[in-house]
Design an enzyme around this catalytic site. Structure first.
Site, PDB file in Angstrom:
ATOM      1  N   ALA A  81       4.291  -3.283  -2.140  1.00  0.00           N
ATOM      2  CA  ALA A  81       2.941  -3.414  -1.565  1.00  0.00           C
ATOM      3  C   ALA A  81       2.931  -4.330  -0.352  1.00  0.00           C
ATOM      4  CB  ALA A  81       1.969  -3.941  -2.621  1.00  0.00           C
ATOM      5  N   LYS A 153       6.564 -10.624   6.872  1.00  0.00           N
ATOM      6  CA  LYS A 153       7.615  -9.864   6.180  1.00  0.00           C
ATOM      7  C   LYS A 153       8.910 -10.683   6.182  1.00  0.00           C
ATOM      8  CE  LYS A 153       7.392  -6.163   4.656  1.00  0.00           C
ATOM      9  NZ  LYS A 153       6.892  -5.672   3.331  1.00  0.00           N
ATOM     10  N   ILE A 175      14.091  -1.893   5.324  1.00  0.00           N
ATOM     11  CA  ILE A 175      14.004  -0.490   5.740  1.00  0.00           C
ATOM     12  C   ILE A 175      13.390  -0.382   7.139  1.00  0.00           C
ATOM     13  CG2 ILE A 175      13.899   0.367   3.359  1.00  0.00           C
ATOM     14  CD1 ILE A 175      10.873   0.820   3.779  1.00  0.00           C
ATOM     15  N   ILE A 178      10.091   4.946   7.994  1.00  0.00           N
ATOM     16  CA  ILE A 178      10.390   5.929   6.944  1.00  0.00           C
ATOM     17  C   ILE A 178       9.622   7.222   7.242  1.00  0.00           C
ATOM     18  CG2 ILE A 178      11.189   4.540   4.990  1.00  0.00           C
ATOM     19  CD1 ILE A 178       8.372   4.012   4.137  1.00  0.00           C
TER      20      ILE A 178
HETATM   21  N1  LIG Z   1       6.009   2.871   6.525  1.00  0.00           N
HETATM   22  C1  LIG Z   1       7.070   2.460   7.222  1.00  0.00           C
HETATM   23  O1  LIG Z   1       7.560   3.140   8.160  1.00  0.00           O
HETATM   24  C2  LIG Z   1       7.721   1.131   6.858  1.00  0.00           C
HETATM   25  C3  LIG Z   1       8.724   0.614   7.684  1.00  0.00           C
HETATM   26  C4  LIG Z   1       9.343  -0.586   7.332  1.00  0.00           C
HETATM   27  C5  LIG Z   1       8.956  -1.253   6.173  1.00  0.00           C
HETATM   28  N2  LIG Z   1       7.959  -0.749   5.404  1.00  0.00           N
HETATM   29  C6  LIG Z   1       7.575  -1.470   4.173  1.00  0.00           C
HETATM   30  O2  LIG Z   1       7.613  -0.557   3.098  1.00  0.00           O
HETATM   31  C7  LIG Z   1       6.645  -0.911   2.119  1.00  0.00           C
HETATM   32  C8  LIG Z   1       5.838   0.298   1.738  1.00  0.00           C
HETATM   33  O3  LIG Z   1       5.232   0.836   2.873  1.00  0.00           O
HETATM   34  P1  LIG Z   1       4.368   2.175   2.766  1.00  0.00           P
HETATM   35  O4  LIG Z   1       4.394   2.818   4.106  1.00  0.00           O
HETATM   36  O5  LIG Z   1       4.765   2.927   1.566  1.00  0.00           O
HETATM   37  O6  LIG Z   1       2.904   1.564   2.542  1.00  0.00           O
HETATM   38  P2  LIG Z   1       1.571   2.261   2.016  1.00  0.00           P
HETATM   39  O7  LIG Z   1       1.716   3.739   1.877  1.00  0.00           O
HETATM   40  O8  LIG Z   1       0.468   1.740   2.873  1.00  0.00           O
HETATM   41  O9  LIG Z   1       1.414   1.653   0.554  1.00  0.00           O
HETATM   42  C9  LIG Z   1       1.166   0.301   0.374  1.00  0.00           C
HETATM   43  C10 LIG Z   1       0.525   0.140  -0.990  1.00  0.00           C
HETATM   44  O10 LIG Z   1       0.338  -1.249  -1.230  1.00  0.00           O
HETATM   45  C11 LIG Z   1      -0.890  -1.415  -1.927  1.00  0.00           C
HETATM   46  N3  LIG Z   1      -1.387  -2.751  -1.569  1.00  0.00           N
HETATM   47  C12 LIG Z   1      -1.665  -3.236  -0.339  1.00  0.00           C
HETATM   48  N4  LIG Z   1      -2.119  -4.481  -0.431  1.00  0.00           N
HETATM   49  C13 LIG Z   1      -2.099  -4.812  -1.750  1.00  0.00           C
HETATM   50  C14 LIG Z   1      -2.454  -5.971  -2.477  1.00  0.00           C
HETATM   51  N5  LIG Z   1      -2.933  -7.063  -1.877  1.00  0.00           N
HETATM   52  N6  LIG Z   1      -2.303  -5.949  -3.821  1.00  0.00           N
HETATM   53  C15 LIG Z   1      -1.845  -4.845  -4.473  1.00  0.00           C
HETATM   54  N7  LIG Z   1      -1.493  -3.722  -3.832  1.00  0.00           N
HETATM   55  C16 LIG Z   1      -1.638  -3.715  -2.479  1.00  0.00           C
HETATM   56  C17 LIG Z   1      -1.806  -0.291  -1.474  1.00  0.00           C
HETATM   57  O11 LIG Z   1      -2.634   0.180  -2.520  1.00  0.00           O
HETATM   58  P3  LIG Z   1      -4.154  -0.355  -2.724  1.00  0.00           P
HETATM   59  O12 LIG Z   1      -4.871  -0.117  -1.466  1.00  0.00           O
HETATM   60  O13 LIG Z   1      -4.648   0.442  -3.908  1.00  0.00           O
HETATM   61  O14 LIG Z   1      -4.024  -1.802  -3.060  1.00  0.00           O
HETATM   62  C18 LIG Z   1      -0.806   0.820  -1.133  1.00  0.00           C
HETATM   63  O15 LIG Z   1      -0.704   1.741  -2.209  1.00  0.00           O
HETATM   64  C19 LIG Z   1       5.852  -2.067   2.707  1.00  0.00           C
HETATM   65  O16 LIG Z   1       6.349  -3.265   2.169  1.00  0.00           O
HETATM   66  C20 LIG Z   1       6.154  -2.004   4.200  1.00  0.00           C
HETATM   67  O17 LIG Z   1       6.087  -3.290   4.788  1.00  0.00           O
HETATM   68  C21 LIG Z   1       7.327   0.429   5.711  1.00  0.00           C
END
Ligand SMILES: NC(=O)c1ccc[n+]([C@@H]2O[C@H](COP(=O)([O-])OP(=O)(O)OC[C@H]3O[C@@H](n4cnc5c(N)ncnc54)[C@H](OP(=O)(O)O)[C@@H]3O)[C@@H](O)[C@H]2O)c1
Length: 350
Positions: A81, A153, A175, A178
């Protein structure tokens, strides 16, 4: 590496998100005995599988997180998250730093919890254009950072590595961008460019390479780390460590984008590309942000953000040898095929 048959209870924060959803799916598909608890603020009940439970909790809320640990007693926490990178600094600090600290504290105190896997980001690492090892990598700090998302981060990445102790074995999976099925970001943006006929445009010279990661491999890497942390033999090589994970095939951003456009049936030849100079886009993005600040009194932000344009000039290039050797990670065998499948999903679903 731990046996794939090892049974454990996993708590996945952000388990309804893009990455978290794939991790949960692979856990549920992979072993009949694994119990998986999804934690997010507004969890969506997506399945009636009895091995899945859904818990509404904010990772930065001490009362809610204590209740989740008391109920789930996880053997391992996978902490995906995070706020989107465009959220304000206060939200990044609260979720990424305070929330991770709170989860580590509860994981250490919970007698059943042995492992903790944290999802870090290319945004946490000072970028290079030569393959970077974890040993040489420099994390951003409180004093040196490009934006709040990268700073928080990075602070959490370091905090998780340093939490290694007798009571808890933590690991960090770093990562890059993605992509894949259920993608809420990259694939929708690229498909939208095709539909708006903007896909022949390129910002800047496209001379920086970037890492990319197919979502199913991102999920697999987290599970490999979780399993490794639970077995004393493999844990000694993984606990307190960070791992770069990617497709192992860095590319200039617009080369990757054009592979996606081609997979969507809209190939772009080199001589069809219109280049918009990077400084011109940076100036336009800055002006846009100021205009929004003035005319919406800071309540809204434009779609094109200065930070996103600056990112195009950073790039990243990693060695994934440590993940291969210590986690048994194998990158996607055919990146072109993964791109094709991802685009097919986008066309069918968006
Ligand atoms: N997407 C990319 O290209 C990318 C690149 C590098 C790193 N990352 C890392 O990968 C991870 C996942 O990314 P993602 O793209 O899968 O993100 P995502 O689809 O936006 O999912 C993030 C999830 O975290 C939950 N969340 C956010 N704040 C929260 C809180 N305070 N408490 C509990 N839950 C919370 C949200 O659900 P709710 O709204 O229901 O709380 C959501 O389901 C993250 O750590 C991100 O930094 C992503």
């Amino acid at each position: 590496m731990a046996s794939p048959q090892t049974q454990f209870t996993v708590l996945v924060t952000g388990g309804n998100g893009f990455l978290g959803g794939h991790i949960v799916q692979q856990l549920v598909d992979g072993s009949a005995a694994t119990a998986v608890a999804i934690v997010s603020r507004n969890p969506k009940v997506t399945s009636d599988n009895p091995r899945l439970t859904f818990h509404a909790a904010d990772t930065a809320n001490a009362t809610q997180i204590k209740a989740v640990f008391d109920a789930v007693k996880p053997n391992v926490v996978i902490r995906t998250a995070s706020p989107h990178h465009t959220e304000p600094a206060s939200v990044q600090q609260r979720t990424n730093v305070a929330g991770t600290q709170l989860l580590l504290q509860h994981a250490k105190a919970c007698p059943e919890t042995r492992g903790f896997v944290y999802t870090s980001s290319d945004s946490a690492v000072v970028p290079t254009q030569e393959p970077l090892t974890e040993h040489k990598a420099e994390l951003y700090t409180e004093a040196h950072f490009p934006h709040a998302y990268g700073r928080t981060k990075a602070v959490a990445d370091k905090m998780v590595q340093e939490a290694n102790c007798d009571e808890l074995r933590p690991a960090v999976i770093r990562i890059p961008m993605i992509y894949g099925e259920n993608d809420p970001n990259l694939m929708p943006q690229l498909l939208s460019s095709v539909r708006k006929k903007q896909h022949k445009m390129q910002i800047g010279q496209n001379n920086k390479i970037f890492e990319f990661l197919y979502i199913k491999k991102a999920a697999e890497a987290h599970i490999l780390a979780a399993r490794a942390l639970l077995e004393a033999e493999s844990a000694s090589n993984v606990a307190g460590e960070a791992f770069f994970v990617s497709d192992g095939r860095p590319l200039p951003l617009f080369d990757f984008s054009r592979k996606c456009y081609a997979a969507a049936g809209s190939p772009v030849a080199r001589n069809e590309v219109t280049i918009i100079p990077l400084p011109a886009m940076q100036a336009m993005a800055t002006l846009g942000e100021w205009a929004y600040k003035i005319f919406t009194a800071g309540t809204k932000m434009p779609q094109t953000r200065r930070e996103a344009i600056d990112h195009l000039d950073r790039g990243s290039c990693w060695s994934i040898e440590k993940a291969r050797q210590r986690l048994g990670y194998q990158p996607v065998a055919d990146q072109d095929e993964a791109i094709k499948q991802s685009m097919e999903w986008a066309i069918a679903n968006l």
